[in-house]
Design a protein around this motif. Structure first.
Motif, PDB file in Angstrom:
ATOM      1  N   GLU A 136       0.834  -1.210   0.000  1.00 30.64           N
ATOM      2  CA  GLU A 136       0.000   0.000   0.000  1.00 30.64           C
ATOM      3  C   GLU A 136       0.868   1.259   0.000  1.00 30.64           C
ATOM      4  O   GLU A 136       0.585   2.222  -0.729  1.00 30.64           O
ATOM      5  CB  GLU A 136      -0.920  -0.006   1.219  1.00 30.64           C
ATOM      6  CG  GLU A 136      -1.985  -1.095   1.185  1.00 30.64           C
ATOM      7  CD  GLU A 136      -2.766  -1.176   2.481  1.00 30.64           C
ATOM      8  OE1 GLU A 136      -2.540  -0.311   3.363  1.00 30.64           O
ATOM      9  OE2 GLU A 136      -3.582  -2.110   2.628  1.00 30.64           O
ATOM     10  N   HIS A 137       1.916   1.255   0.809  1.00 31.41           N
ATOM     11  CA  HIS A 137       2.814   2.409   0.840  1.00 31.41           C
ATOM     12  C   HIS A 137       3.532   2.580  -0.502  1.00 31.41           C
ATOM     13  O   HIS A 137       3.747   3.716  -0.961  1.00 31.41           O
ATOM     14  CB  HIS A 137       3.835   2.257   1.968  1.00 31.41           C
ATOM     15  CG  HIS A 137       3.286   2.537   3.328  1.00 31.41           C
ATOM     16  ND1 HIS A 137       2.838   3.788   3.712  1.00 31.41           N
ATOM     17  CD2 HIS A 137       3.111   1.727   4.406  1.00 31.41           C
ATOM     18  CE1 HIS A 137       2.406   3.734   4.966  1.00 31.41           C
ATOM     19  NE2 HIS A 137       2.567   2.498   5.406  1.00 31.41           N
ATOM     20  N   ALA A 138       3.891   1.461  -1.138  1.00 32.34           N
ATOM     21  CA  ALA A 138       4.541   1.544  -2.445  1.00 32.34           C
ATOM     22  C   ALA A 138       3.612   2.177  -3.472  1.00 32.34           C
ATOM     23  O   ALA A 138       4.047   3.004  -4.296  1.00 32.34           O
ATOM     24  CB  ALA A 138       4.972   0.150  -2.909  1.00 32.34           C
ATOM     25  N   GLN A 139       2.343   1.837  -3.426  1.00 36.69           N
ATOM     26  CA  GLN A 139       1.384   2.426  -4.365  1.00 36.69           C
ATOM     27  C   GLN A 139       1.211   3.922  -4.113  1.00 36.69           C
ATOM     28  O   GLN A 139       1.054   4.710  -5.053  1.00 36.69           O
ATOM     29  CB  GLN A 139       0.037   1.711  -4.256  1.00 36.69           C
ATOM     30  CG  GLN A 139       0.054   0.284  -4.796  1.00 36.69           C
ATOM     31  CD  GLN A 139       0.550   0.207  -6.234  1.00 36.69           C
ATOM     32  OE1 GLN A 139       0.117   0.976  -7.101  1.00 36.69           O
ATOM     33  NE2 GLN A 139       1.472  -0.705  -6.492  1.00 36.69           N
ATOM     34  N   ARG A 140       1.251   4.326  -2.850  1.00 36.26           N
ATOM     35  CA  ARG A 140       1.172   5.762  -2.542  1.00 36.26           C
ATOM     36  C   ARG A 140       2.386   6.496  -3.077  1.00 36.26           C
ATOM     37  O   ARG A 140       2.277   7.622  -3.587  1.00 36.26           O
ATOM     38  CB  ARG A 140       1.053   5.960  -1.030  1.00 36.26           C
ATOM     39  CG  ARG A 140      -0.281   5.500  -0.441  1.00 36.26           C
ATOM     40  CD  ARG A 140      -0.276   5.611   1.074  1.00 36.26           C
ATOM     41  NE  ARG A 140      -1.441   4.974   1.658  1.00 36.26           N
ATOM     42  CZ  ARG A 140      -1.581   4.686   2.946  1.00 36.26           C
ATOM     43  NH1 ARG A 140      -0.597   4.992   3.785  1.00 36.26           N
ATOM     44  NH2 ARG A 140      -2.671   4.101   3.386  1.00 36.26           N
ATOM     45  N   ALA A 141       3.555   5.866  -2.968  1.00 37.73           N
ATOM     46  CA  ALA A 141       4.772   6.477  -3.508  1.00 37.73           C
ATOM     47  C   ALA A 141       4.662   6.643  -5.018  1.00 37.73           C
ATOM     48  O   ALA A 141       5.066   7.672  -5.580  1.00 37.73           O
ATOM     49  CB  ALA A 141       5.995   5.634  -3.149  1.00 37.73           C
ATOM     50  N   LYS A 142       4.102   5.648  -5.696  1.00 34.20           N
ATOM     51  CA  LYS A 142       3.930   5.732  -7.149  1.00 34.20           C
ATOM     52  C   LYS A 142       2.952   6.851  -7.517  1.00 34.20           C
ATOM     53  O   LYS A 142       3.160   7.579  -8.500  1.00 34.20           O
ATOM     54  CB  LYS A 142       3.439   4.399  -7.700  1.00 34.20           C
ATOM     55  CG  LYS A 142       4.494   3.306  -7.679  1.00 34.20           C
ATOM     56  CD  LYS A 142       3.954   1.984  -8.195  1.00 34.20           C
ATOM     57  CE  LYS A 142       3.582   2.072  -9.659  1.00 34.20           C
ATOM     58  NZ  LYS A 142       4.735   2.363 -10.530  1.00 34.20           N
TER      59      LYS A 142
END
Length: 218
Positions: free
Chosen positions: A150-156
């Protein structure tokens, strides 16, 4: 609150380091934490143009480089890793590139005598937020893999917003072209914007590596 890296306190002496797969996550955590510190310094520099802030960014970039060198050395000497060796190497490299581009942004600004614009301030703020999300993703890799994704998707998503601001900034830059002198300043500004865009691209790459790790170990 994230845990501050322990660079400079003897943490990484090979003879005293924990010989477990988890120490790779610790090293990547420290890289990500230093990168967040660096992006915070970049944002502050855009706000105040204080040379002390620029020096802080330089310090964080050098510390992050040292952590990456140690990670590579450990990777070469360790058989058991928490996830694929290629993913560890790629994630470390992408995170390192983010702070490298932040450092080169300030260096170019000093060399080219460029002052920060509101567009640069917006991009730096988004990059700082993306660095925070990457750090949170790394923190969750070991015990909360779904949250890491989820955090990776927010970074993207934040990378996409940086690119939107980048295109907006370029459109305004070239709409104001009047003469050769003005065009030279436009080219200088574009170079700085490009460094910030590259930082966002590398943050996106780090998020992609994390997403791949999530898929592999879920």
């Amino acid at each position: 609150m994230y845990q501050k890296p322990l660079v400079g306190k003897g943490t990484y002496h090979a003879s005293s380091f924990y010989e477990t797969p988890e120490h790779f996550i610790k090293l990547i955590h420290d890289q990500a934490a230093l990168t967040l510190d660096g992006l915070e310094a970049l944002k502050a520099y855009f706000d105040n143009h204080d040379p002390v802030t620029a020096e802080l960014l330089t310090k964080k970039e050098k510390e992050a480089d040292e952590v990456r060198r140690i990670l590579i050395d450990e990777l070469n000497r360790t058989f058991v890793t928490p996830f694929d060796r290629e993913d560890i190497f790629a994630l470390s490299g992408a995170i390192d590139d983010v702070i490298d581009y932040a450092y080169s942004t300030v260096s170019e600004m000093v060399i080219l005598n460029v002052q920060a614009t509101p567009f640069m301030q917006r991009m730096a703020s988004l990059l700082k937020d993306a660095a925070y999300e990457l750090l949170m993703a790394v923190n969750c890799l070991e015990d909360h893999i779904g949250v890491a994704g989820e955090h990776a998707q927010r970074a993207k998503a934040l990378e996409n917003r940086v690119e939107d601001v980048y295109r907006e900034a370029l459109a305004e830059l070239f709409s104001d072209a009047k003469d050769i002198e003005h065009m030279l300043m436009i080219l200088k500004m574009r170079e700085v914007y490009r460094h910030l865009s590259n930082a966002a691209d590398r943050g996106d790459e780090a998020a992609n590596v994390i997403a791949n790790i999530v898929v592999k170990i879920s």
